[in-house]
Design a protein around this motif. Structure first.
Motif, PDB file in Angstrom:
ATOM      1  N   HIS A   1       0.828  -1.213   0.000  1.00  0.00           N
ATOM      2  CA  HIS A   1       0.000   0.000   0.000  1.00  0.00           C
ATOM      3  C   HIS A   1       0.856   1.254   0.000  1.00  0.00           C
ATOM      4  O   HIS A   1       0.588   2.207  -0.725  1.00  0.00           O
ATOM      5  CB  HIS A   1      -0.948   0.013   1.204  1.00  0.00           C
ATOM      6  CG  HIS A   1      -2.108  -0.901   1.023  1.00  0.00           C
ATOM      7  ND1 HIS A   1      -2.585  -1.701   2.014  1.00  0.00           N
ATOM      8  CD2 HIS A   1      -2.869  -1.160  -0.068  1.00  0.00           C
ATOM      9  CE1 HIS A   1      -3.588  -2.419   1.545  1.00  0.00           C
ATOM     10  NE2 HIS A   1      -3.777  -2.108   0.291  1.00  0.00           N
TER      11      HIS A   1
ATOM     12  N   ALA B   1       3.838   1.394  -1.141  1.00  0.00           N
ATOM     13  CA  ALA B   1       4.472   1.442  -2.466  1.00  0.00           C
ATOM     14  C   ALA B   1       3.517   2.066  -3.487  1.00  0.00           C
ATOM     15  O   ALA B   1       3.925   2.860  -4.331  1.00  0.00           O
ATOM     16  CB  ALA B   1       4.885   0.048  -2.906  1.00  0.00           C
ATOM     17  N   MET B   2       2.230   1.716  -3.376  1.00  0.00           N
ATOM     18  CA  MET B   2       1.235   2.278  -4.296  1.00  0.00           C
ATOM     19  C   MET B   2       1.117   3.783  -4.129  1.00  0.00           C
ATOM     20  O   MET B   2       1.061   4.524  -5.102  1.00  0.00           O
ATOM     21  CB  MET B   2      -0.135   1.648  -4.039  1.00  0.00           C
ATOM     22  CG  MET B   2      -0.275   0.240  -4.576  1.00  0.00           C
ATOM     23  SD  MET B   2      -1.890  -0.402  -4.103  1.00  0.00           S
ATOM     24  CE  MET B   2      -1.883  -1.959  -4.970  1.00  0.00           C
ATOM     25  N   GLU B   3       1.090   4.219  -2.868  1.00  0.00           N
ATOM     26  CA  GLU B   3       1.003   5.664  -2.629  1.00  0.00           C
ATOM     27  C   GLU B   3       2.216   6.384  -3.172  1.00  0.00           C
ATOM     28  O   GLU B   3       2.114   7.430  -3.809  1.00  0.00           O
ATOM     29  CB  GLU B   3       0.861   5.943  -1.126  1.00  0.00           C
ATOM     30  CG  GLU B   3      -0.582   5.845  -0.665  1.00  0.00           C
ATOM     31  CD  GLU B   3      -0.689   5.635   0.835  1.00  0.00           C
ATOM     32  OE1 GLU B   3       0.190   6.160   1.573  1.00  0.00           O
ATOM     33  OE2 GLU B   3      -1.633   4.943   1.270  1.00  0.00           O
TER      34      GLU B   3
ATOM     35  N   MET C   1       4.056   5.431  -5.579  1.00  0.00           N
ATOM     36  CA  MET C   1       4.016   5.401  -7.034  1.00  0.00           C
ATOM     37  C   MET C   1       3.102   6.502  -7.583  1.00  0.00           C
ATOM     38  O   MET C   1       3.437   7.166  -8.553  1.00  0.00           O
ATOM     39  CB  MET C   1       3.540   4.038  -7.502  1.00  0.00           C
ATOM     40  CG  MET C   1       3.493   3.947  -8.997  1.00  0.00           C
ATOM     41  SD  MET C   1       3.430   2.254  -9.512  1.00  0.00           S
ATOM     42  CE  MET C   1       5.135   1.799  -9.392  1.00  0.00           C
ATOM     43  N   GLU C   2       1.956   6.685  -6.918  1.00  0.00           N
ATOM     44  CA  GLU C   2       1.045   7.747  -7.372  1.00  0.00           C
ATOM     45  C   GLU C   2       1.686   9.120  -7.225  1.00  0.00           C
ATOM     46  O   GLU C   2       1.607   9.955  -8.117  1.00  0.00           O
ATOM     47  CB  GLU C   2      -0.283   7.684  -6.598  1.00  0.00           C
ATOM     48  CG  GLU C   2      -1.168   6.524  -7.024  1.00  0.00           C
ATOM     49  CD  GLU C   2      -1.278   6.373  -8.549  1.00  0.00           C
ATOM     50  OE1 GLU C   2      -1.884   7.252  -9.186  1.00  0.00           O
ATOM     51  OE2 GLU C   2      -0.749   5.384  -9.102  1.00  0.00           O
TER      52      GLU C   2
ATOM     53  N   MET D   1       4.851   9.663  -7.223  1.00  0.00           N
ATOM     54  CA  MET D   1       5.925   9.679  -8.211  1.00  0.00           C
ATOM     55  C   MET D   1       5.387  10.104  -9.580  1.00  0.00           C
ATOM     56  O   MET D   1       5.972  10.936 -10.261  1.00  0.00           O
ATOM     57  CB  MET D   1       6.472   8.253  -8.288  1.00  0.00           C
ATOM     58  CG  MET D   1       7.865   8.144  -8.763  1.00  0.00           C
ATOM     59  SD  MET D   1       8.306   6.382  -8.658  1.00  0.00           S
ATOM     60  CE  MET D   1       8.492   6.053 -10.392  1.00  0.00           C
ATOM     61  N   ASN D   2       4.227   9.551  -9.949  1.00  0.00           N
ATOM     62  CA  ASN D   2       3.679   9.863 -11.265  1.00  0.00           C
ATOM     63  C   ASN D   2       3.221  11.312 -11.374  1.00  0.00           C
ATOM     64  O   ASN D   2       3.343  11.939 -12.421  1.00  0.00           O
ATOM     65  CB  ASN D   2       2.536   8.913 -11.607  1.00  0.00           C
ATOM     66  CG  ASN D   2       3.086   7.533 -11.947  1.00  0.00           C
ATOM     67  OD1 ASN D   2       4.114   7.420 -12.614  1.00  0.00           O
ATOM     68  ND2 ASN D   2       2.443   6.491 -11.463  1.00  0.00           N
TER      69      ASN D   2
ATOM     70  N   GLU E   1      11.447   9.175  -8.469  1.00  0.00           N
ATOM     71  CA  GLU E   1      11.566   8.056  -7.537  1.00  0.00           C
ATOM     72  C   GLU E   1      12.423   8.464  -6.331  1.00  0.00           C
ATOM     73  O   GLU E   1      12.090   8.148  -5.191  1.00  0.00           O
ATOM     74  CB  GLU E   1      12.203   6.876  -8.284  1.00  0.00           C
ATOM     75  CG  GLU E   1      12.026   5.550  -7.602  1.00  0.00           C
ATOM     76  CD  GLU E   1      12.731   4.434  -8.360  1.00  0.00           C
ATOM     77  OE1 GLU E   1      12.637   4.392  -9.609  1.00  0.00           O
ATOM     78  OE2 GLU E   1      13.391   3.614  -7.698  1.00  0.00           O
TER      79      GLU E   1
END
Lengths: 140, 443
Positions: free
Chosen positions: B368, B370-372, B374-375, B377-378, B402
């Motif tokens: 979870h 990691a998902m946050e 990643m968002e 990051m994008n 990153e």
């Protein structure tokens, strides 16, 4: 509930870019920490589905969603649709043209490979309209 | 070993580093960052490929190897020449000259790694006969490729053939035979590999697939060559020792040398780390359905292209080709004939530890989180220019984003973003100046 979404446009017949969406999907899953065994199955299926969009469709989109349940891959194209899905699902059956075959594709293993690797697989198609493939790979 | 802090052999000479972005841009695992005016290597990510050594114009990237003097810390010492050492000599009449030369420069004995390559070749052929193993089987000979798989292709770890590198097998046999012949104990004998690359050095200090390495140290091929050359040049026919490896074993020095013997028909041999990445990416996609064996060499040309060799890799590859034909003309022997079965059974040819993934790409242990990340990051990537200029100290805009979510950098490190902000600030100052002059006039 958190989730990660990605969308990729895949152009018909663009062999030079074929595989780019898969590469990005794989990288995303590695960064999220998806296990190697799941990753391997997704890698095979997402490459097959991307190549199918390039070879057979008139273009479409590939969508990735990762949530608590697992990795979801959805392919939606704008045509031409599959006449006989049962036949298309048979191993070795392919309608790939000469160009695709000369590049080493069209062995008729694409759809069966996707089905084998995914935990859930659904395909819908209407001739003249397009095809939708839904796949799910459980995380645990 | 994997629990230990990861050791790698490529180091930075801080005094020589200018803080340019050459190494940054070429690192295949994004293991380098530039800040405070110099490069920094992220230890966990470095796979010792040596790309940064090759591209550094200031020679600030160095390799930590053992000096030749270190052989004196043992009562006896054995040299393990990699076959790429033979390739350093143009028009070498006899491989035996190199072997005899090694004894002249201080080693008590010599054992050819090419001979161990013959044994390993037989063991890999056995593995290839097992239909239950995954395809393609991936060579475990190049430690950099194995580390690359641990970092970037963890799902291909089960494909790596679980056989020890020829260097390890050579060390085991050399020590055992030497002790038996001379009646000494194993601790009295130091076994040293003559290495063309930093990765083998690392493979000794922190082995992969093995609890402990049989090798005691690695000496740079460049250093050995300098001392060895005058001896080899002077050598006459009668002084030489006999090479005991087949032409196949010698061939392992260059790319395709391993495939040529273990699986000549359905194999791919790929050299150069970036080419290896491209092909592994396709193996991961299962693009080569009928591929049986994959041999990847991080260096262009194979081991002859290592960062620690003297000779140009193309010349060296040609030298190997000539040595292979000469050996073949002398005795056209297959490893299966040259290696006694008793030897295959006597020594441990298999790895005794699992190869584990090295998930440095993972953004967080918790998915979870990691998902946050990643968002976030994008979102950051959307605001970055996408020039991949390296000015911020990260290799690409994506890597920069990153690094921000990992907490290494702040967004201000991007000079393009900074310029935009300066423009806005400058405009504000102009606006402010106009307002104040208006106020002044009013007064």
């Amino acid at each position: 509930m958190s989730a990660v979404y990605r969308e990729y446009k895949v152009e018909a017949d663009d062999f030079t870019r074929a595989g780019e969406a898969s590469a990005d999907i794989k990288r995303t899953l590695k960064q999220l920490g998806v296990s190697s065994t799941v990753l391997r199955r997704v890698a095979v299926a997402c490459y097959e589905v991307e190549i199918n969009l390039v070879i057979h469709s008139d273009g479409g989109t590939l969508t990735l969603k990762v949530d608590d349940e697992g990795v979801h891959l959805k392919s939606q194209d704008v045509g031409p649709g599959i006449a006989d899905i049962d036949q298309a699902m048979r191993e070795g059956y392919s309608t790939a043209d000469e160009e695709a075959r000369s590049l080493g594709f069209g062995a008729g293993m694409g759809l069966p490979n996707m089905k084998r690797n995914a935990d859930r697989f659904a395909i819908k198609s209407r001739l003249g309209e397009g095809t939708t493939i839904d796949m799910m790979f459980a995380l645990a | 070993m994997s629990e230990m802090k990861r050791f790698h052999s490529v180091r930075l000479d801080k005094k020589l580093c200018k803080g340019c972005t050459n190494c940054l841009m070429h690192c295949p695992t994004e293991a380098i960052r530039v800040h405070d005016g110099r490069a920094h290597i992220i230890d966990e990510r470095c796979i010792d490929c040596g790309e940064c050594i090759r591209v550094c114009d200031y020679h600030a990237k160095i390799v930590e190897t053992d000096p030749l003097e270190s052989i004196r810390s043992f009562k006896y010492s054995i040299a393990l020449p990699a076959p790429s050492l033979y390739a350093q000599f143009r028009n070498l009449k006899d491989i035996g000259y190199v072997l005899a030369g090694l004894k002249k420069i201080g080693f008590d004995d010599v054992f050819e790694v090419a001979r161990a390559a013959d044994i390993v070749s037989c063991a890999i052929r056995d593995k290839l006969r097992d239909p239950t193993l995954p395809r393609p089987l991936i060579s475990s000979a190049c430690p950099t490729v194995v580390r690359l798989i641990q970092v970037r292709f963890p799902d291909l770890i089960p494909n790596i053939v679980d056989i020890r590198q020829p260097m390890e097998v050579a060390a085991d046999i050399a020590r055992t035979e030497f002790c038996k012949k001379n009646g000494c104990s194993p601790e009295e004998v130091g076994v040293f590999f003559i290495t063309p690359c930093p990765a083998k050095m690392t493979a000794i200090r922190s082995p992969i697939g093995q609890k402990k390495s049989c090798v005691d140290g690695a000496i740079s091929m460049m250093e050995i060559y300098r001392v060895l050359r005058p001896h080899v040049a002077k050598m006459q026919n009668e002084e030489g020792l006999q090479s005991r490896s087949t032409h196949y074993g010698i061939g392992w020095a260059a790319s395709n040398g391993e495939s040529r013997v273990v699986c000549p028909d359905d194999s791919l041999s790929v050299d150069g780390i970036h080419n290896c990445i491209r092909v592994l990416e396709e193996i991961e996609n299962d693009k080569f359905g009928d591929l049986v064996f994959f041999e990847g060499n991080a260096c262009v040309g194979g081991c002859v292209g290592g960062p620690l060799v003297y000779e140009n890799n193309y010349v060296a590859k040609n030298n190997i080709r000539k040595l292979v034909s000469a050996a073949k003309a002398k005795k056209n022997e297959d490893p299966a004939q040259a290696v006694p079965v008793s030897m295959m059974n006597k020594y441990d040819l298999y790895m005794d530890e699992e190869i584990r993934p090295n998930p440095v790409m993972k953004l967080d242990e918790d998915m979870h989180a990691a998902m946050e990340k990643m968002e976030r990051m994008n979102k950051i990537i959307e605001g970055l220019p996408g020039y991949d200029c390296g000015s911020c100290g990260s290799p690409t805009c994506r890597a920069f984003a990153e690094d921000i979510v990992r907490g290494y950098f702040t967004e201000n490190a991007c000079i393009h973003k900074m310029r935009e902000q300066l423009k806005i600030m400058a405009q504000r100052m102009v606006d402010l100046a106009q307002i104040s002059s208006y106020e002044e006039k009013k007064e």
